[in-house]
Each structure stands twice: as structure tokens, then as C-alpha cells.
Design an enzyme around this catalytic site. Structure first.
Site: not given
Ligand code: XMP
Length: 509
Positions: A79, A167, A169, A221-227
Site C-alpha cells: 500500500c 493488503h 495481511e 497474576s493467574g493470567g496467561v502471560d505471567s503463567t
């Protein structure tokens, strides 16, 4: 990282999407602002130029310095990138009267161009531009057209440099992934070796080399990233990873106990810290959403700092930062406005004097989940809806009390467990309940009631930046509403939030 693709960002809303599509092909890539091209390009095997909201004809047009790139590496210019090539190298770009936005079909495709291998006339592409290329640079080869856009794609003479006006993507470009594959694999000869397993193997080795026998502290934190960050580090350094999981008293019903138990079962060296009273005290009488967020953030840092200092000789702080937080954005409309402060309450200040390690800093959210799967983390943890750092405090409008938290936990539990029972949980990106600061009149038996109102919220989204409300079945809403009003004393009315983001936000505060 060898076998890498360089994506130059000109400020397009789709730049991250390009990167995700490349990664979906199991090829590694990194995004850089157009004016911060790395000096050492030896690890890059291909370059993609993104789109942009700017016009090449404006004085403020973003101009990259491609002298070390063009003719040295294969280039795909999308583009604005394609218009930049045409405009700067002898072609011509004009303003058209109308913005061309939406689906179009290829009406001509050069049969011998490897970029369009297996892509036929009639293939749908997604356009989003107002300027148009009206003349190609001298010697450039015209390789694709649509009915409305003659120069939908071209190749610069004597180079593996391609410009495309559409585009690839965006999902609406039905052969977009194939075009990227043609460019990256057939033309640039990249190999597809960026897999979750290879990421784990490489990162574990890097972490071992970086950290050695030092000690690391990490806030779960119980969240995906920190786990996922914790499990990855645990795999690399074992017991030298010290995890701290803080109960701020604002989590979902029984969440602290349940998740702490899961962490222990996974073999993590984790300490659960119940700081509920400290948080409630900090929140007492605070009604303003920003003040509430700040009080929670500050208290979290105090608690975490104290716990971290109780660990002997700790020298590293690990964080679950992911790639969208790291990418340096190209500002096209001046600095963006703060809508809500510190979305990431886990961010900790410099005064802790710890070195920072962020094993997920190059991953997108969907890749974090894939890595989590490759680490055998349970789907019940990986598939969890996002949950805000300040927790239920920003879903209790106005001041927060222990009693309001308990009531909201009950209502929230009925809603979320209901979604699971009805098989709707995985269709929803995020769900929760808001406790409104109003009372409504009702009637129960022969009695007049004057009790609280709750609002259910369920949204679909990919990254939380935009969201739409989910069309939950009426039968489900009826059942949940009945259950809430019958089982939770103090609530006599349930409403459903039907606002999208923008113009609303996901959370009410
Ligand atoms: P909004 O309400 O801005 O939310 O549409 C977008 C996403 O961010 C989450 N959120 C937060 N997360 N601290 C967090 O860690 C916060 O202060 C915060 N505020 C909103 C929200 O739950 C949604 O997923």
C-alpha cells in the site's frame, strides 16, 4: 535470531497484523519504525514495508532510507510502501476523488511472477487507499490489476522488490497468506523454523546463559502471560525462580485458592500472599476510577517489594511483558491520549534495583498461548479470559467495600460458570459483571424490594483494542438472570450491556 524478516512501520493500523501473519507461517519477524532501520542487517533475509495513513505527496510523508536494503534483500512494499516506491523512483502517484476501501477482485495477474504463483484472476483482495499509482517507475513490470486499480502490483526492474496496492495481511484478501508465503518462502527463501517448540528450546538456553545461578522473582497474576513466563523460567532455572501471587481481595470467587493450588501442582516455587485488608484499606472511600487504579497499583508495589526483599540475594525481576507492549509505535497523529492509566498493574518501578528479564517480549498473545501449550500448561489456565489488574474494583462503580466485592463475586461466578456450562465461554473473548451504584424497585412475593442492579458484559475481540458485544442466546440470559436474582440476596435487576468499543470501552471505569 537468524532467518528474520524486517517489517518497516509507516504507522499503519495493520502493521502488527502483517507481523502476525508472518509468524503464522512459522517465520520470525520484527517491527521497526521506518526511521530506525537497524544498522546491522545481516540477520534479515527479507523486508516488508507497511502501509500508512499518510500520503506520499504530503510534506510530512514518512521517508525511509532504503540504500542498504533495495537490491540487497527482497522487498515487499504494501500500500503506502508501494506508493512510496512508485513516487520516489520515477513513477507517479495521484490523489483520487474517492477513497477506495473494501473488497476488489484481481482482473489481471502476470502468470510468470513467483509472487502470484497459484493466485488466479478473480481472487479477492482488500483495498484501503485514497492515493493511486498512475504511472510505474521506468522499466517496472506490471504484475497485477483489479477492475478499478490498474497498478495493483508491480516489480522494480532487476530487483526482487515488489509493490502491492492491496493488503495481503487482512483476512478479506483470500489469498493474502499465500502471497506472503510466495514472497517469504519462494522468493526470499526463508525457512519455517519459528515454532513454539523451537522458541522454548532456544529461550530456555538463553535464560540459562543470561541468569546462571542467580535468583529471580516474578509476580504471578493467574493470567496467561505471567503463567507462561513462570513455567518457561522454571524450566530454565528451577527452584531459583521465586514466584509471588498476591491476593488483592479483588479476584474472582475462590480464584486465589484455586489458582495457587494449580501453580503448586505445576511444581512452581510460589508463595501466596493474602493482602486483602491492605488493599481494602487503600481503597476506602475512593470513588474516582483513576484514584482507585492508582491506590491498587501503589499497594501492589508495596506488597510485592516487601515480599521480594524477603527473598535472599534475589537479583532479577521477571515480567510477562509481550510484544505489543514493546513495539515502538510510529505516531501519526501526535502522542496518544491516556484513556485509562496503567493497564499493566504488574509494571514495577526502578527502585527495586533488580535487573529485568522478559522472556515473552517478542511474542504476540496467540503465540504465548501456543508456547504455553508446548509447555503442557493446562487449557483451563491458557484459555482463561483476560482479567484486569485492578480486578473487581473497576467493576464496582464508586467506592469499594468488602461486602460489595462478595456480592459481585457471587454474581460474576453465576455468569461465568453459566457460560462454561452452556459451552459459550470459548466463544467470548472477555466476560464479567458490573455492580451499578443504583437501586431499583422490584417485587418479590408480596414484598416491595429496593435493591441493587448488575450489568452483564460479554465481548468479542482479538486484542482488546476494539470489541463488540456478544449476541448471547436469550434463553441463556434468561436463565442467568433468574439464577442471579433468586440466589444473590441484594440484587433485584439484571441488565445486559450492548455497547461496542469504540465508542464505549470494555470496562465501565
Ligand atoms: P478497556 O476498558 O480500556 O479495556 O476497553 C481493555 C482491556 O484492558 C483491560 N483493562 C485493564 N487491565 N489494568 C489492567 O491490567 C487496568 O487498569 C485495566 N483497565 C482495563 C480490560 O479488562 C480489557 O481486557
Amino acid at each position: 535470531m537468524q532467518n528474520n524478516v524486517l517489517i518497516l512501520d509507516f504507522g499503519s493500523q495493520y502493521t502488527q497484523l502483517i507481523a502476525r501473519r508472518v509468524r503464522e507461517l512459522n517465520i520470525y519477524c520484527e517491527i521497526f519504525p521506518f526511521n530506525k532501520i537497524p544498522e546491522d542487517l545481516s540477520s534479515f533475509k527479507a523486508v516488508i514495508l507497511s502501509g500508512s495513513p499518510s500520503s506520499v505527496r504530503s510534506d510530512a510523508a514518512p521517508i525511509p532510507d532504503l540504500k542498504n536494503i533495495r537490491g540487497h534483500l527482497p522487498v515487499l512494499a504494501v500500500c503506502y510502501g508501494a506508493q512510496y516506491l512508485a513516487h520516489s523512483f520515477g513513477g507517479e502517484v495521484n490523489a483520487s476523488n474517492t477513497r477506495e476501501y473494501g473488497r476488489a477482485k484481481l482482473s489481471y495477474v502476470s502468470e510468470d511472477c513467483p509472487l502470484f504463483q497459484n493466485i488466479a484472476v478473480g481472487s479477492q483482495v482488500w483495498m484501503s487507499h485514497s492515493d493511486s499509482i498512475i504511472r510505474l517507475p521506468e522499466g517496472a513490470k506490471h504484475i497485477a490489476a483489479t477492475h478499478d486499480v490498474k497498478y495493483a502490483a508491480f516489480q522494480m526492474p532487476g530487483e526482487l522488490t515488489f509493490g502491492i496496492q492491496f493488503h495481503p495481511e487482512v483476512y478479506h484478501s483470500t489469498d493474502g497468506a499465500l502471497l506472503l508465503e510466495n514472497f517469504l518462502i519462494r522468493i526470499a527463501k526463508l525457512s519455517q523454523d519459528w515454532t513454539p517448540d523451537s522458541f522454548v528450546e532456544m529461550t530456555v538456553a538463553d535464560l540459562q546463559a543470561q541468569i546462571g545461578s542467580d535468583r529471580v522473582v516474578l509476580g504471578l497474576s493467574g493470567g496467561v502471560d505471567s503463567t507462561v513466563a513462570a513455567v518457561l523460567l522454571h524450566k530454565a532455572i528451577g527452584k531459583n525462580l521465586y514466584c509471588i501471587f498476591v491476593n488483592n481481595g479483588l479476584l474472582r470467587k475462590n480464584e486465589f485458592e484455586k489458582v495457587l493450588d494449580q501453580y503448586k501442582h505445576m511444581g512452581l516455587n510460589v508463595k501466596g500472599v493474602d493482602a486483602t485488608d491492605q488493599f481494602y484499606k487503600a481503597l476506602a472511600d475512593k470513588e474516582d476510577p483513576e484514584q482507585k487504579r492508582k491506590a491498587i497499583g501503589k499497594t501492589f508495589i508495596e506488597v510485592f517489594d516487601q515480599e521480594a526483599h524477603a527473598i535472599q540475594d534475589v537479583s532479577w525481576l521477571a515480567q510477562g511483558t509481550i510484544y505489543p507492549d514493546v513495539i515502538e509505535s510510529v505516531s501519526v497523529n501526535g502522542p496518544s491520549v491516556t484513556i485509562k492509566s496503567h493497564h499493566n498493574v504488574g509494571g514495577l518501578p526502578d527502585f527495586m534495583k533488580l535487573k529485568v528479564v522478559e522472556p515473552l517480549r517478542m511474542l504476540f498473545k496467540d503465540e504465548v498461548r501456543r508456547v504455553g501449550r508446548s509447555l503442557d500448561i493446562a487449557d483451563s489456565l491458557l484459555g482463561r479470559h483476560p482479567f484486569p489488574g485492578p480486578g473487581l474494583a473497576i467493576r464496582i462503580l464508586g467506592d469499594v467495600t468488602a461486602e460489595k466485592v462478595r456480592l459481585l463475586q457471587e454474581v460474576d461466578d453465576i455468569f461465568v460458570e453459566g457460560l462454561k456450562t452452556w459451552g459459550l465461554y470459548d466463544d467470548v473473548w472477555q466476560a464479567g459483571v458490573i455492580l451499578l451504584p443504583v437501586h431499583s424497585v422490584g417485587v418479590m412475593g408480596d414484598e416491595r424490594t429496593y435493591e441493587k442492579v448488575v450489568a452483564l458484559r460479554a465481548v468479542s475481540s482479538t486484542d482488546g483494542m476494539t470489541a463488540d458485544w456478544v449476541h448471547l442466546p436469550y434463553e441463556f440470559l434468561m436463565k442467568v438472570s433468574n439464577d442471579i436474582i433468586n440466589k444473590v440476596k441484594g440484587v433485584n435487576r439484571v441488565v445486559y450491556d450492548i455497547s461496542s468499543k469504540p465508542p464505549s470501552t470494555i470496562e465501565w471505569e
